[in-house]
Design a protein around this motif. Structure first.
Motif, PDB file in Angstrom:
ATOM      1  N   VAL A 105       0.823  -1.212   0.000  1.00 59.02           N
ATOM      2  CA  VAL A 105       0.000   0.000   0.000  1.00 59.02           C
ATOM      3  C   VAL A 105       0.854   1.259   0.000  1.00 59.02           C
ATOM      4  N   PHE A 106       1.902   1.291   0.816  1.00 59.40           N
ATOM      5  CA  PHE A 106       2.701   2.502   0.955  1.00 59.40           C
ATOM      6  C   PHE A 106       3.413   2.854  -0.351  1.00 59.40           C
ATOM      7  N   ASN A 107       4.070   1.862  -0.964  1.00 57.97           N
ATOM      8  CA  ASN A 107       4.768   2.118  -2.216  1.00 57.97           C
ATOM      9  C   ASN A 107       3.810   2.479  -3.341  1.00 57.97           C
ATOM     10  N   GLN A 108       2.664   1.808  -3.390  1.00 58.98           N
ATOM     11  CA  GLN A 108       1.683   2.119  -4.426  1.00 58.98           C
ATOM     12  C   GLN A 108       1.164   3.546  -4.291  1.00 58.98           C
ATOM     13  N   LEU A 109       0.973   3.983  -3.049  1.00 60.93           N
ATOM     14  CA  LEU A 109       0.511   5.355  -2.822  1.00 60.93           C
ATOM     15  C   LEU A 109       1.554   6.369  -3.289  1.00 60.93           C
ATOM     16  N   LEU A 110       2.820   6.124  -2.959  1.00 64.31           N
ATOM     17  CA  LEU A 110       3.888   7.041  -3.373  1.00 64.31           C
ATOM     18  C   LEU A 110       4.036   7.060  -4.891  1.00 64.31           C
ATOM     19  N   LEU A 111       3.870   5.903  -5.533  1.00 70.25           N
ATOM     20  CA  LEU A 111       3.959   5.841  -6.987  1.00 70.25           C
ATOM     21  C   LEU A 111       2.824   6.616  -7.644  1.00 70.25           C
ATOM     22  N   GLN A 112       1.619   6.461  -7.116  1.00 71.88           N
ATOM     23  CA  GLN A 112       0.469   7.159  -7.685  1.00 71.88           C
ATOM     24  C   GLN A 112       0.572   8.668  -7.496  1.00 71.88           C
ATOM     25  N   LEU A 113       1.189   9.087  -6.406  1.00 70.09           N
ATOM     26  CA  LEU A 113       1.372  10.515  -6.168  1.00 70.09           C
ATOM     27  C   LEU A 113       2.544  11.088  -6.958  1.00 70.09           C
ATOM     28  N   GLY A 114       3.311  10.238  -7.590  1.00 69.70           N
ATOM     29  CA  GLY A 114       4.446  10.685  -8.376  1.00 69.70           C
ATOM     30  C   GLY A 114       5.653  11.075  -7.554  1.00 69.70           C
ATOM     31  N   LEU A 115       5.708  10.661  -6.300  1.00 66.75           N
ATOM     32  CA  LEU A 115       6.833  11.030  -5.439  1.00 66.75           C
ATOM     33  C   LEU A 115       8.043  10.143  -5.659  1.00 66.75           C
ATOM     34  N   ILE A 116       7.830   8.935  -6.180  1.00 64.26           N
ATOM     35  CA  ILE A 116       8.932   8.020  -6.475  1.00 64.26           C
ATOM     36  C   ILE A 116       8.705   7.414  -7.860  1.00 64.26           C
ATOM     37  N   ASP A 117       9.804   6.962  -8.496  1.00 64.27           N
ATOM     38  CA  ASP A 117       9.717   6.343  -9.809  1.00 64.27           C
ATOM     39  C   ASP A 117       9.682   4.824  -9.736  1.00 64.27           C
ATOM     40  N   GLN A 118      10.222   4.267  -8.658  1.00 64.73           N
ATOM     41  CA  GLN A 118      10.225   2.830  -8.456  1.00 64.73           C
ATOM     42  C   GLN A 118      10.022   2.545  -6.973  1.00 64.73           C
ATOM     43  N   PRO A 119       9.508   1.365  -6.660  1.00 66.64           N
ATOM     44  CA  PRO A 119       9.194   1.061  -5.249  1.00 66.64           C
ATOM     45  C   PRO A 119      10.421   1.144  -4.355  1.00 66.64           C
ATOM     46  N   LEU A 120      10.217   1.658  -3.165  1.00 72.12           N
ATOM     47  CA  LEU A 120      11.277   1.713  -2.168  1.00 72.12           C
ATOM     48  C   LEU A 120      11.417   0.352  -1.490  1.00 72.12           C
ATOM     49  N   ARG A 121      12.637  -0.011  -1.155  1.00 68.20           N
ATOM     50  CA  ARG A 121      12.864  -1.260  -0.421  1.00 68.20           C
ATOM     51  C   ARG A 121      12.720  -0.974   1.076  1.00 68.20           C
ATOM     52  N   LEU A 122      11.560  -1.297   1.600  1.00 72.12           N
ATOM     53  CA  LEU A 122      11.266  -1.033   3.004  1.00 72.12           C
ATOM     54  C   LEU A 122      11.212  -2.311   3.830  1.00 72.12           C
ATOM     55  N   LEU A 123      10.669  -3.363   3.232  1.00 76.45           N
ATOM     56  CA  LEU A 123      10.525  -4.615   3.966  1.00 76.45           C
ATOM     57  C   LEU A 123      11.882  -5.304   4.109  1.00 76.45           C
ATOM     58  N   HIS A 124      12.051  -6.009   5.228  1.00 69.82           N
ATOM     59  CA  HIS A 124      13.294  -6.716   5.547  1.00 69.82           C
ATOM     60  C   HIS A 124      14.469  -5.745   5.674  1.00 69.82           C
ATOM     61  N   THR A 125      14.189  -4.608   6.288  1.00 72.82           N
ATOM     62  CA  THR A 125      15.216  -3.617   6.606  1.00 72.82           C
ATOM     63  C   THR A 125      15.077  -3.227   8.077  1.00 72.82           C
ATOM     64  N   ARG A 126      16.073  -2.516   8.568  1.00 67.73           N
ATOM     65  CA  ARG A 126      16.023  -2.076   9.965  1.00 67.73           C
ATOM     66  C   ARG A 126      14.915  -1.054  10.181  1.00 67.73           C
ATOM     67  N   ILE A 127      14.642  -0.266   9.159  1.00 72.99           N
ATOM     68  CA  ILE A 127      13.552   0.702   9.270  1.00 72.99           C
ATOM     69  C   ILE A 127      12.229  -0.008   9.512  1.00 72.99           C
ATOM     70  N   ALA A 128      12.009  -1.111   8.803  1.00 70.35           N
ATOM     71  CA  ALA A 128      10.775  -1.876   8.988  1.00 70.35           C
ATOM     72  C   ALA A 128      10.687  -2.439  10.398  1.00 70.35           C
ATOM     73  N   VAL A 129      11.810  -2.919  10.918  1.00 64.14           N
ATOM     74  CA  VAL A 129      11.832  -3.447  12.294  1.00 64.14           C
ATOM     75  C   VAL A 129      11.471  -2.348  13.286  1.00 64.14           C
ATOM     76  N   ILE A 130      12.059  -1.170  13.118  1.00 65.96           N
ATOM     77  CA  ILE A 130      11.786  -0.067  14.039  1.00 65.96           C
ATOM     78  C   ILE A 130      10.330   0.370  13.937  1.00 65.96           C
ATOM     79  N   ILE A 131       9.789   0.412  12.719  1.00 62.74           N
ATOM     80  CA  ILE A 131       8.379   0.774  12.552  1.00 62.74           C
ATOM     81  C   ILE A 131       7.494  -0.211  13.291  1.00 62.74           C
ATOM     82  N   GLY A 132       7.772  -1.499  13.132  1.00 60.15           N
ATOM     83  CA  GLY A 132       6.977  -2.510  13.815  1.00 60.15           C
ATOM     84  C   GLY A 132       7.089  -2.422  15.324  1.00 60.15           C
ATOM     85  N   MET A 133       8.282  -2.149  15.830  1.00 54.39           N
ATOM     86  CA  MET A 133       8.468  -2.061  17.273  1.00 54.39           C
ATOM     87  C   MET A 133       7.832  -0.798  17.843  1.00 54.39           C
ATOM     88  N   VAL A 134       7.938   0.308  17.107  1.00 52.11           N
ATOM     89  CA  VAL A 134       7.290   1.547  17.561  1.00 52.11           C
ATOM     90  C   VAL A 134       5.780   1.367  17.601  1.00 52.11           C
TER      91      VAL A 134
END
Length: 257
Positions: A105-134
């Motif tokens: 959902v997050f990448n699709q939203l950013l793509l539709q808004l034109g903020l990014i040209d290709q999906p960001l790698r968010l899953l299986h990263t430390r950022i994803a772990v911190i988001i889940g823990m927060v």
């Protein structure tokens, strides 16, 4: 009731202590030979600290908004704060997987808004772990701060404003000192909870994001080395016990200055 507590709390702890003692120096040598243990410990500390800081900042903003709001709005705010309590941790993590994956959902939203040209790698990263823990720890951090804010007189803020203090000055010199105990309690509580995370690093993180609980599970399940796993678990339990003692010693009354 006492028998129930002994059976569910003290007996497992005694078994951990027994296993750690049974391993003796052999378990210590095994841990010293593990070249990745230091990295795992650093990862646990760093991720837990970042989670505690982000959680405390967000919790403070939510608690402040609830404190400034009326009764009806406050009920709605706390309804959303309490909502994660009604959802299991596995459900939360799988929901975040759907949000953070490349076609999520997050990448699709950013793509539709034109903020990014290709999906960001968010899953299986430390950022994803911190988001889940927060997401998990945030409800626990809101209420200690709000409990300190609740008895404060809102006229103090208005008095400071009438004397020409800016929003930043009022927050720094009036509200922040009066709510310091709640901030410390929330940060420490979030850190204590974060140290013991297990399933979130497995589902949302990568190999470099595994934490101390995952290492304990590796010794216990993969290597079938219960003594080393018990020694490591005992060390974590002692550290958490010290942190809990510090948490209990934080003054419950407002901090003035």
């Amino acid at each position: 009731m006492l028998v129930f507590l002994v059976a569910l709390l003290f007996w497992p702890l005694l078994e951990i202590v027994r296993g750690a003692i049974a391993g003796g120096s052999a378990s210590v040598d095994t841990l010293e030979a593990n070249v990745t243990l230091g990295l795992v410990i650093r990862t646990t500390i760093v991720v837990s600290l970042v989670t505690a800081v982000v959680t405390t900042v967000l919790a403070y903003l939510i608690a402040l908004f609830a404190w400034l709001s009326g009764t009806a709005t406050r009920i709605v705010i706390f309804g959303f704060v309490l909502l994660p309590f009604w959802t299991g941790v596995l459900v939360k993590n799988f929901a975040l997987i759907e949000l953070l994956r490349n076609d999520g959902v997050f990448n699709q939203l950013l793509l539709q808004l034109g903020l990014i040209d290709q999906p960001l790698r968010l899953l299986h990263t430390r950022i994803a772990v911190i988001i889940g823990m927060v997401h998990y720890t945030l409800p626990y951090a809101v209420f200690p701060i709000f409990a300190v804010m609740l008895p404060l007189d809102k006229r103090l803020d208005r008095a400071a404003a009438s004397l020409g203090a800016s929003v930043f000055a009022r927050a720094r010199h009036v509200l922040l000192p009066l709510t310091l105990s709640g901030i410390l309690a929330s940060a420490l509580l979030a850190f204590i909870i974060s140290v013991g995370f297990f399933i979130t690093p497995v589902l949302l993180g990568g190999p470099a994001d595994q934490m101390i609980s995952n290492t304990i599970e590796y010794y216990q399940k993969e290597l079938v080395d219960f003594e080393t796993a018990s020694l490591l678990a005992l060390g974590v339990s002692l550290v958490v016990t010290v942190l809990v003692i510090l948490y209990q010693r934080i003054p419950t009354e407002n901090q003035h200055g």
